[in-house]
Structure formats: C-alpha cells, structure tokens
Design a protein around this motif. Sequence first.
Motif, PDB file in Angstrom:
ATOM      1  N   UNK A 118       0.818  -1.201   0.000  1.00 43.11           N
ATOM      2  CA  UNK A 118       0.000   0.000   0.000  1.00 43.11           C
ATOM      3  C   UNK A 118       0.861   1.264   0.000  1.00 43.11           C
ATOM      4  N   UNK A 119       0.336   2.302  -0.654  1.00 40.80           N
ATOM      5  CA  UNK A 119       0.950   3.622  -0.617  1.00 40.80           C
ATOM      6  C   UNK A 119       0.167   4.491   0.356  1.00 40.80           C
ATOM      7  N   UNK A 123       0.762   5.249   9.221  1.00 42.52           N
ATOM      8  CA  UNK A 123      -0.335   4.818  10.091  1.00 42.52           C
ATOM      9  C   UNK A 123      -1.559   4.383   9.284  1.00 42.52           C
ATOM     10  N   UNK A 124      -1.789   5.020   8.150  1.00 39.72           N
ATOM     11  CA  UNK A 124      -2.896   4.607   7.277  1.00 39.72           C
ATOM     12  C   UNK A 124      -2.604   3.262   6.633  1.00 39.72           C
ATOM     13  N   UNK A 125      -1.352   3.063   6.233  1.00 39.92           N
ATOM     14  CA  UNK A 125      -0.959   1.779   5.652  1.00 39.92           C
ATOM     15  C   UNK A 125      -1.137   0.661   6.677  1.00 39.92           C
ATOM     16  N   UNK A 126      -0.659   0.885   7.893  1.00 43.16           N
ATOM     17  CA  UNK A 126      -0.782  -0.145   8.931  1.00 43.16           C
ATOM     18  C   UNK A 126      -2.239  -0.482   9.208  1.00 43.16           C
ATOM     19  N   UNK A 152       8.790  -6.976   4.044  1.00 37.02           N
ATOM     20  CA  UNK A 152       9.186  -6.791   2.657  1.00 37.02           C
ATOM     21  C   UNK A 152       9.557  -5.349   2.347  1.00 37.02           C
ATOM     22  N   UNK A 153      10.600  -4.845   3.044  1.00 38.52           N
ATOM     23  CA  UNK A 153      11.331  -3.645   2.645  1.00 38.52           C
ATOM     24  C   UNK A 153      10.759  -2.318   3.110  1.00 38.52           C
ATOM     25  N   UNK A 154       9.497  -2.242   3.529  1.00 42.61           N
ATOM     26  CA  UNK A 154       8.964  -0.932   3.899  1.00 42.61           C
ATOM     27  C   UNK A 154       8.508  -0.806   5.342  1.00 42.61           C
ATOM     28  N   UNK A 155       8.249  -1.917   6.016  1.00 51.06           N
ATOM     29  CA  UNK A 155       7.817  -1.861   7.413  1.00 51.06           C
ATOM     30  C   UNK A 155       8.951  -2.265   8.339  1.00 51.06           C
ATOM     31  N   UNK A 156       9.017  -1.630   9.503  1.00 59.92           N
ATOM     32  CA  UNK A 156      10.059  -1.916  10.469  1.00 59.92           C
ATOM     33  C   UNK A 156       9.663  -3.081  11.381  1.00 59.92           C
ATOM     34  N   UNK A 157      10.653  -3.614  12.081  1.00 63.82           N
ATOM     35  CA  UNK A 157      10.440  -4.813  12.882  1.00 63.82           C
ATOM     36  C   UNK A 157       9.384  -4.615  13.966  1.00 63.82           C
ATOM     37  N   UNK A 268      12.691  10.621   9.014  1.00 63.43           N
ATOM     38  CA  UNK A 268      11.360  10.546   8.420  1.00 63.43           C
ATOM     39  C   UNK A 268      10.226  10.950   9.371  1.00 63.43           C
ATOM     40  N   UNK A 269      10.450  11.008  10.654  1.00 59.21           N
ATOM     41  CA  UNK A 269       9.359  11.292  11.578  1.00 59.21           C
ATOM     42  C   UNK A 269       8.565  10.043  11.913  1.00 59.21           C
ATOM     43  N   UNK A 270       7.464  10.204  12.638  1.00 55.05           N
ATOM     44  CA  UNK A 270       6.716   9.041  13.137  1.00 55.05           C
ATOM     45  C   UNK A 270       5.566   8.607  12.233  1.00 55.05           C
ATOM     46  N   UNK A 271       5.336   9.335  11.145  1.00 56.85           N
ATOM     47  CA  UNK A 271       4.268   8.932  10.225  1.00 56.85           C
ATOM     48  C   UNK A 271       4.671   9.240   8.787  1.00 56.85           C
ATOM     49  N   UNK A 272       5.749   8.586   8.318  1.00 59.23           N
ATOM     50  CA  UNK A 272       6.278   8.904   6.986  1.00 59.23           C
ATOM     51  C   UNK A 272       5.372   8.421   5.866  1.00 59.23           C
ATOM     52  N   UNK A 273       5.605   8.966   4.688  1.00 63.27           N
ATOM     53  CA  UNK A 273       4.902   8.527   3.483  1.00 63.27           C
ATOM     54  C   UNK A 273       5.564   7.262   2.950  1.00 63.27           C
ATOM     55  N   UNK A 274       4.773   6.223   2.739  1.00 63.55           N
ATOM     56  CA  UNK A 274       5.261   4.977   2.165  1.00 63.55           C
ATOM     57  C   UNK A 274       4.871   4.964   0.690  1.00 63.55           C
ATOM     58  N   UNK A 275       5.824   4.989  -0.223  1.00 62.43           N
ATOM     59  CA  UNK A 275       5.484   5.007  -1.646  1.00 62.43           C
ATOM     60  C   UNK A 275       4.982   3.654  -2.126  1.00 62.43           C
TER      61      UNK A 275
END
Length: 324
Positions: A118-119, A123-126, A152-157, A268-275
């Motif tokens: 998801x882009x 927080x919206x993606x999660x 898969x490359x965009x979410x942290x542990x 990036x801050x606590x709510x970055x944009x995920x492309x």
Amino acid sequence: MTPIEAKKIIERVDSIPLYLHAYAFHLNMRKERILPNDLLEIAKKNLLTGVKIHVEDGETRSLCRMNDEQLKAFGEKAKNYGLDLKIETSSSASEAIDKAVDIALKTQASSVRFYPRYEGHLQDVLEKVRVDIQYIKQQYEKTGLRFVIEQHEDLKSHELNSLVEEANFPNFSLLFDFGNMFNANELPLDAFNNMKNNITQVHLKDAVKVSEGKGFGHRAILSGEGDVPVKELLKQLICLGNDKPQIESFGLEEEVDYYAPAFRFYDEGDNPWIPYRGASETPMPIEGLDARLEKEIKDAMNQISFIRNIAQELKEEAKRELNM
C-alpha cells in the motif's frame, strides 16, 4: 556459541527444513524454461523438505493459470515426492489472498505468504494491513492453513511485531528475509532480535547494503559475498524454540541482481509517506540471455551447497563447544 545453543545445533542441524524457492529461478521461470513441476523435480533430487512457489511463477504455466485438475495433480505429485508446498502471493488485499488460498487448498499446501503493497502515510498503511489480516482470520482461520507476513522492505520490525501480536490469530506469524530490513533502515541482526519470537519462516539470501541518502537500498548478491551475517543468523534461527524448532522452513532464495530502493529514512518522523511498490522482479538481461539463465540455475544449486556447508560448520563448532 553457548552450551545450550551447541546442544540445539547438534540435535537439529541435520534436519533443518530447507525449501527450494521459486525466486531462485526467477528469470528462467519468466522465460518458461523452468516451470512449477520442474521445481518439484529439483527439490526431490536435492533431498529438500519442500518448495516455496509464488502463484504467478511460470507465467502462462503458473499455478494461477492451472485448472482445478492440474492443481490437484501438482499437489499430488509434491505429496508423492514427500515435499511440502508453501504458496506465496505479493499482496495482502482480499482478492489476492482469496486466489492464493484457493490454490493452497487445492494443492494441499501448508501455508500462504503475503506482504502488503500500500501507498500512503505509515499509520494509514498499517490500518489497511490490520483490516486485511482480520479478513484472512475471519475467512480462513479454520482451513488449517498457516499465514505469514513477510517484512518486505517498507515496514520496520516493531511495526510487524505489532501486526502479528494484535491479530490474536494463532496461525499467523512472520517470515524473516535476510536482506529486506536494509530498506526499512534496520540491520538484519537487529531486526531479527526484535522479531525472533514471532518468526516461523525464513528466506535465505545475501545482499549488499546500498547507501541512498538517509536510508539504504539493497542489491542481492551471491551468498557469502554480501553484508548479511548469514552464518550468525542461521545459527540463531536454528536455535529458536525450546522443546522443538520454531522455524518451519528455510527458503533458499538466491536472487542475484535483484534490487530494491530505500523505503525508510533516519529523518522521516513518526508517520512517513510509504510510496507504492510493484511486486518483486529482477531485470531481464538485454544481452547474453542464455548464459545468464544458465548462471541463475548454477547460482541456485550453489546456494544449496553453501547453506549446507555452513550448517556443518556450525555442527563442528557445537561439537567443540561440548568437547565431543
């Protein structure tokens, strides 16, 4: 290596569940030179535990293009060879999950892997992913299938841990890939230590960390030539679980030349944009195709030997630790 680790290594190392992974043959499968049934033959010949295969591997001959009779035959062939099947798809959306589950049930597979694409703001993606997980739980909890979400490359542990732990879904866990955490601006060992209680499946590969501004991409490379501490990770993964091994599959995913960009950054801050990101794909060579396809097969076979050799090194170290 501690005495407890040494004991686990000696007890488990000769029976670690190694799975052939279709992505190790990605270019050959895109050209339809290796097809799903060929993976079964290769896995059987190399005495592996099973096969991990994406629903679209093999293009026009892929699992998602097979009819019910063909899917049943594929599953029966795997069963006759003593091979477990694990199905993979590159989305957490309901339509993709429905298709993957349908294939998994018709082939008698044991699990389905997915990852979100998801882009949007993190927080919206999660939240979208949480909704997808609850859909899977409500629709398929009683099928007996296990489900794994890959980092898969965009979410942290810590974000992935929360998704699993909040789901209240016993058959849902994490798949740990050796290289993917670089892109989320985490190191493989750090990410492993954060997620280790929830990991049940693994993708084995090596990669070099590619500096990109205030983050990192990764480029997959021959096992043993990258920045991933393969031996240490393998040791710790084998040792997970007290009474029995926690890891149910180690996917041999050699994927030389695969590249993925940085997704997370230091500032990036606590709510970055995920492309938005497409499904994983390694670029097809413009020249020297036949040689590249042959090399891909050789690389995949070499990884089997590489991992088995490391496993035996760990066993010898364990024996020395216990004075055996």
